[in-house]
Design a protein around this motif. Structure first.
Motif, PDB file in Angstrom:
ATOM      1  N   LEU A   1       3.237   1.502 -21.259  1.00  0.00           N
ATOM      2  CA  LEU A   1       2.751   0.138 -21.104  1.00  0.00           C
ATOM      3  C   LEU A   1       1.736   0.039 -19.967  1.00  0.00           C
ATOM      4  O   LEU A   1       0.685  -0.613 -20.105  1.00  0.00           O
ATOM      5  CB  LEU A   1       3.922  -0.808 -20.832  1.00  0.00           C
ATOM      6  N   LEU A   2       2.025   0.712 -18.856  1.00  0.00           N
ATOM      7  CA  LEU A   2       1.148   0.658 -17.696  1.00  0.00           C
ATOM      8  C   LEU A   2       0.050   1.716 -17.727  1.00  0.00           C
ATOM      9  O   LEU A   2      -0.736   1.824 -16.777  1.00  0.00           O
ATOM     10  CB  LEU A   2       1.975   0.815 -16.412  1.00  0.00           C
ATOM     11  N   SER A   3      -0.011   2.490 -18.819  1.00  0.00           N
ATOM     12  CA  SER A   3      -1.014   3.565 -18.982  1.00  0.00           C
ATOM     13  C   SER A   3      -0.947   4.587 -17.854  1.00  0.00           C
ATOM     14  O   SER A   3      -1.970   5.096 -17.376  1.00  0.00           O
ATOM     15  CB  SER A   3      -2.423   2.958 -19.061  1.00  0.00           C
ATOM     16  N   ILE A   4       0.267   4.888 -17.437  1.00  0.00           N
ATOM     17  CA  ILE A   4       0.463   5.888 -16.385  1.00  0.00           C
ATOM     18  C   ILE A   4       0.574   7.286 -16.971  1.00  0.00           C
ATOM     19  O   ILE A   4       0.413   8.286 -16.259  1.00  0.00           O
ATOM     20  CB  ILE A   4       1.733   5.531 -15.568  1.00  0.00           C
ATOM     21  N   HIS A   5       0.816   7.367 -18.278  1.00  0.00           N
ATOM     22  CA  HIS A   5       1.028   8.663 -18.920  1.00  0.00           C
ATOM     23  C   HIS A   5      -0.173   9.598 -18.783  1.00  0.00           C
ATOM     24  O   HIS A   5      -0.021  10.815 -18.879  1.00  0.00           O
ATOM     25  CB  HIS A   5       1.347   8.469 -20.403  1.00  0.00           C
ATOM     26  N   THR A   6      -1.348   9.037 -18.530  1.00  0.00           N
ATOM     27  CA  THR A   6      -2.555   9.871 -18.441  1.00  0.00           C
ATOM     28  C   THR A   6      -2.651  10.646 -17.142  1.00  0.00           C
ATOM     29  O   THR A   6      -3.420  11.608 -17.049  1.00  0.00           O
ATOM     30  CB  THR A   6      -3.808   8.997 -18.606  1.00  0.00           C
ATOM     31  N   PHE A   7      -1.890  10.232 -16.122  1.00  0.00           N
ATOM     32  CA  PHE A   7      -1.999  10.923 -14.827  1.00  0.00           C
ATOM     33  C   PHE A   7      -0.656  11.206 -14.164  1.00  0.00           C
ATOM     34  O   PHE A   7      -0.616  11.802 -13.084  1.00  0.00           O
ATOM     35  CB  PHE A   7      -2.868  10.102 -13.862  1.00  0.00           C
ATOM     36  N   ILE A   8       0.458  10.821 -14.796  1.00  0.00           N
ATOM     37  CA  ILE A   8       1.757  10.931 -14.134  1.00  0.00           C
ATOM     38  C   ILE A   8       2.151  12.376 -13.838  1.00  0.00           C
ATOM     39  O   ILE A   8       2.972  12.646 -12.951  1.00  0.00           O
ATOM     40  CB  ILE A   8       2.846  10.231 -14.974  1.00  0.00           C
ATOM     41  N   HIS A   9       1.565  13.322 -14.542  1.00  0.00           N
ATOM     42  CA  HIS A   9       1.888  14.742 -14.341  1.00  0.00           C
ATOM     43  C   HIS A   9       1.135  15.344 -13.160  1.00  0.00           C
ATOM     44  O   HIS A   9       1.414  16.472 -12.756  1.00  0.00           O
ATOM     45  CB  HIS A   9       1.534  15.534 -15.608  1.00  0.00           C
ATOM     46  N   ARG A  10       0.187  14.599 -12.583  1.00  0.00           N
ATOM     47  CA  ARG A  10      -0.644  15.126 -11.499  1.00  0.00           C
ATOM     48  C   ARG A  10      -0.034  14.827 -10.132  1.00  0.00           C
ATOM     49  O   ARG A  10       0.705  13.845  -9.967  1.00  0.00           O
ATOM     50  CB  ARG A  10      -2.048  14.509 -11.582  1.00  0.00           C
ATOM     51  N   PRO A  11      -0.333  15.633  -9.102  1.00  0.00           N
ATOM     52  CA  PRO A  11       0.137  15.327  -7.746  1.00  0.00           C
ATOM     53  C   PRO A  11      -0.426  13.985  -7.284  1.00  0.00           C
ATOM     54  O   PRO A  11      -1.581  13.653  -7.573  1.00  0.00           O
ATOM     55  CB  PRO A  11      -0.429  16.486  -6.905  1.00  0.00           C
ATOM     56  N   VAL A  12       0.369  13.231  -6.541  1.00  0.00           N
ATOM     57  CA  VAL A  12      -0.073  11.903  -6.138  1.00  0.00           C
ATOM     58  C   VAL A  12      -1.233  11.956  -5.154  1.00  0.00           C
ATOM     59  O   VAL A  12      -1.923  10.943  -4.943  1.00  0.00           O
ATOM     60  CB  VAL A  12       1.087  11.075  -5.545  1.00  0.00           C
ATOM     61  N   SER A  13      -1.473  13.118  -4.557  1.00  0.00           N
ATOM     62  CA  SER A  13      -2.626  13.258  -3.659  1.00  0.00           C
ATOM     63  C   SER A  13      -3.941  13.077  -4.398  1.00  0.00           C
ATOM     64  O   SER A  13      -4.979  12.815  -3.769  1.00  0.00           O
ATOM     65  CB  SER A  13      -2.603  14.636  -2.980  1.00  0.00           C
ATOM     66  N   THR A  14      -3.909  13.205  -5.722  1.00  0.00           N
ATOM     67  CA  THR A  14      -5.123  13.034  -6.525  1.00  0.00           C
ATOM     68  C   THR A  14      -5.276  11.610  -7.061  1.00  0.00           C
ATOM     69  O   THR A  14      -6.267  11.310  -7.719  1.00  0.00           O
ATOM     70  CB  THR A  14      -5.117  14.009  -7.718  1.00  0.00           C
TER      71      THR A  14
ATOM     72  N   GLU B   1       0.858  -1.185   0.000  1.00  0.00           N
ATOM     73  CA  GLU B   1       0.000   0.000   0.000  1.00  0.00           C
ATOM     74  C   GLU B   1       0.898   1.240   0.000  1.00  0.00           C
ATOM     75  O   GLU B   1       1.173   1.817   1.046  1.00  0.00           O
ATOM     76  CB  GLU B   1      -0.932  -0.012   1.212  1.00  0.00           C
ATOM     77  N   PRO B   2       1.360   1.646  -1.168  1.00  0.00           N
ATOM     78  CA  PRO B   2       2.344   2.736  -1.256  1.00  0.00           C
ATOM     79  C   PRO B   2       1.787   4.073  -0.796  1.00  0.00           C
ATOM     80  O   PRO B   2       0.617   4.386  -1.019  1.00  0.00           O
ATOM     81  CB  PRO B   2       2.690   2.772  -2.746  1.00  0.00           C
ATOM     82  N   VAL B   3       2.657   4.837  -0.138  1.00  0.00           N
ATOM     83  CA  VAL B   3       2.313   6.190   0.315  1.00  0.00           C
ATOM     84  C   VAL B   3       3.457   7.113  -0.088  1.00  0.00           C
ATOM     85  O   VAL B   3       4.625   6.824   0.205  1.00  0.00           O
ATOM     86  CB  VAL B   3       2.107   6.247   1.840  1.00  0.00           C
ATOM     87  N   TYR B   4       3.122   8.211  -0.751  1.00  0.00           N
ATOM     88  CA  TYR B   4       4.123   9.187  -1.166  1.00  0.00           C
ATOM     89  C   TYR B   4       3.669  10.581  -0.738  1.00  0.00           C
ATOM     90  O   TYR B   4       2.469  10.804  -0.524  1.00  0.00           O
ATOM     91  CB  TYR B   4       4.293   9.168  -2.698  1.00  0.00           C
ATOM     92  N   PRO B   5       4.606  11.537  -0.603  1.00  0.00           N
ATOM     93  CA  PRO B   5       4.205  12.915  -0.288  1.00  0.00           C
ATOM     94  C   PRO B   5       3.211  13.432  -1.322  1.00  0.00           C
ATOM     95  O   PRO B   5       3.479  13.398  -2.527  1.00  0.00           O
ATOM     96  CB  PRO B   5       5.530  13.690  -0.338  1.00  0.00           C
ATOM     97  N   GLY B   6       2.064  13.890  -0.850  1.00  0.00           N
ATOM     98  CA  GLY B   6       0.974  14.236  -1.741  1.00  0.00           C
ATOM     99  C   GLY B   6       1.250  15.354  -2.720  1.00  0.00           C
ATOM    100  O   GLY B   6       0.616  15.432  -3.776  1.00  0.00           O
ATOM    101  N   PHE B   7       2.214  16.236  -2.393  1.00  0.00           N
ATOM    102  CA  PHE B   7       2.478  17.380  -3.259  1.00  0.00           C
ATOM    103  C   PHE B   7       3.358  17.015  -4.457  1.00  0.00           C
ATOM    104  O   PHE B   7       3.460  17.793  -5.412  1.00  0.00           O
ATOM    105  CB  PHE B   7       3.140  18.508  -2.459  1.00  0.00           C
ATOM    106  N   LEU B   8       3.990  15.839  -4.411  1.00  0.00           N
ATOM    107  CA  LEU B   8       4.833  15.415  -5.522  1.00  0.00           C
ATOM    108  C   LEU B   8       3.988  14.818  -6.638  1.00  0.00           C
ATOM    109  O   LEU B   8       2.955  14.207  -6.393  1.00  0.00           O
ATOM    110  CB  LEU B   8       5.859  14.376  -5.059  1.00  0.00           C
ATOM    111  N   THR B   9       4.454  14.995  -7.864  1.00  0.00           N
ATOM    112  CA  THR B   9       3.793  14.346  -8.992  1.00  0.00           C
ATOM    113  C   THR B   9       4.478  13.010  -9.275  1.00  0.00           C
ATOM    114  O   THR B   9       5.574  12.733  -8.784  1.00  0.00           O
ATOM    115  CB  THR B   9       3.874  15.214 -10.256  1.00  0.00           C
ATOM    116  N   GLY B  10       3.825  12.203 -10.085  1.00  0.00           N
ATOM    117  CA  GLY B  10       4.458  10.966 -10.509  1.00  0.00           C
ATOM    118  C   GLY B  10       5.758  11.227 -11.240  1.00  0.00           C
ATOM    119  O   GLY B  10       6.747  10.502 -11.063  1.00  0.00           O
ATOM    120  N   ASN B  11       5.774  12.272 -12.050  1.00  0.00           N
ATOM    121  CA  ASN B  11       7.001  12.638 -12.769  1.00  0.00           C
ATOM    122  C   ASN B  11       8.131  12.986 -11.806  1.00  0.00           C
ATOM    123  O   ASN B  11       9.297  12.645 -12.054  1.00  0.00           O
ATOM    124  CB  ASN B  11       6.734  13.818 -13.706  1.00  0.00           C
ATOM    125  N   ASP B  12       7.788  13.686 -10.713  1.00  0.00           N
ATOM    126  CA  ASP B  12       8.803  14.033  -9.713  1.00  0.00           C
ATOM    127  C   ASP B  12       9.448  12.778  -9.137  1.00  0.00           C
ATOM    128  O   ASP B  12      10.673  12.700  -8.994  1.00  0.00           O
ATOM    129  CB  ASP B  12       8.175  14.839  -8.574  1.00  0.00           C
TER     130      ASP B  12
END
Length: 210
Positions: free
Chosen positions: A118-131, A85-96
């Motif tokens: 491949l994992l279809s992460i490109h659609t949301f990787i630019h967003r903060p992980v809090s979302t 159950e991964p947890v990351y700082p919410g203000f960081l984006t996937g790209n960060d």
């Protein structure tokens, strides 16, 4: 005889007065391992110990050359871990996070952009992980586990919250990194190995129950 990728020696881990792990010696050769056990059996603790992320007594040697205790930074560069159950700082984006991992792990076996697509992460990787939803977080954690040039990848309950479309893609990634790049895998799971498809089903001789 094949040399060990990981050698655990005199490993003990206790919380307060309760001993969770007591492993006099365990050698893992290059292979795919499933660590099976119920809730509270110590699977996650085992993974975090092997990842060098929590304190423990004893030592772990990577390819009889790199000591988890004496060379922790170098050790963690070659042993990747994805939390259940991964947890990351919410203000960081996937790209960060990807950029951070690439700086610490170096260039990978496979182009990171290919894995993102491949994992279809490109659609949301630019967003903060809090979302992110739990499924999005899971995909990101799996992506990060496949960065760099690891010798060992530890996947803790990788199928939890993962959508059905991504499961076979993950199996393909495991098989590819195992066969093409010589990566050893240790994977925890609640479900029986016999229920799992593709190459992982063939690895029943490498079940470790706790």
């Amino acid at each position: 005889m094949q040399s060990a990728v990981l050698t655990l020696k005199d490993i003990t881990k206790a919380y307060h007065d309760t001993v969770i792990l007591d492993i006099p010696e365990l050698q893992l050769q290059h292979n795919i391992y499933w660590l099976l056990g119920g809730n509270g059996a110590g699977k996650t603790t085992s993974m975090k110990v092997m990842a060098g992320l929590i304190p423990f007594k004893g030592d772990i040697q990577l390819e009889n050359n790199i000591s988890c205790r004496k060379q922790p930074v170098q050790y963690r560069r070659f042993v990747n871990y994805a939390e259940a159950e991964p947890v990351y700082p919410g203000f960081l984006t996937g790209n960060d996070l990807v950029s951070l991992y690439l700086k610490t792990k170096g260039n990978g076996y496979q182009d990171i952009k290919e894995l993102i697509e491949l994992l279809s992460i490109h659609t949301f990787i630019h967003r903060p992980v809090s979302t992110y939803s739990s499924g999005m977080l899971k995909k990101l954690s799996l992506l990060l586990a496949f960065t760099g040039t690891p010798k060992v990848i530890l996947l803790d309950e990788p199928l939890i919250t993962l959508d059905k479309q991504t499961v076979p893609l993950l199996y393909d990634m495991v098989e590819s990194f195992y066969t093409k790049h010589g990566v050893t895998f240790c994977i925890t799971s609640h479900q029986p190995v016999s229920a799992v498809s593709i190459q992982l089903q063939v690895q029943e001789r490498n079940i470790v129950k706790i």
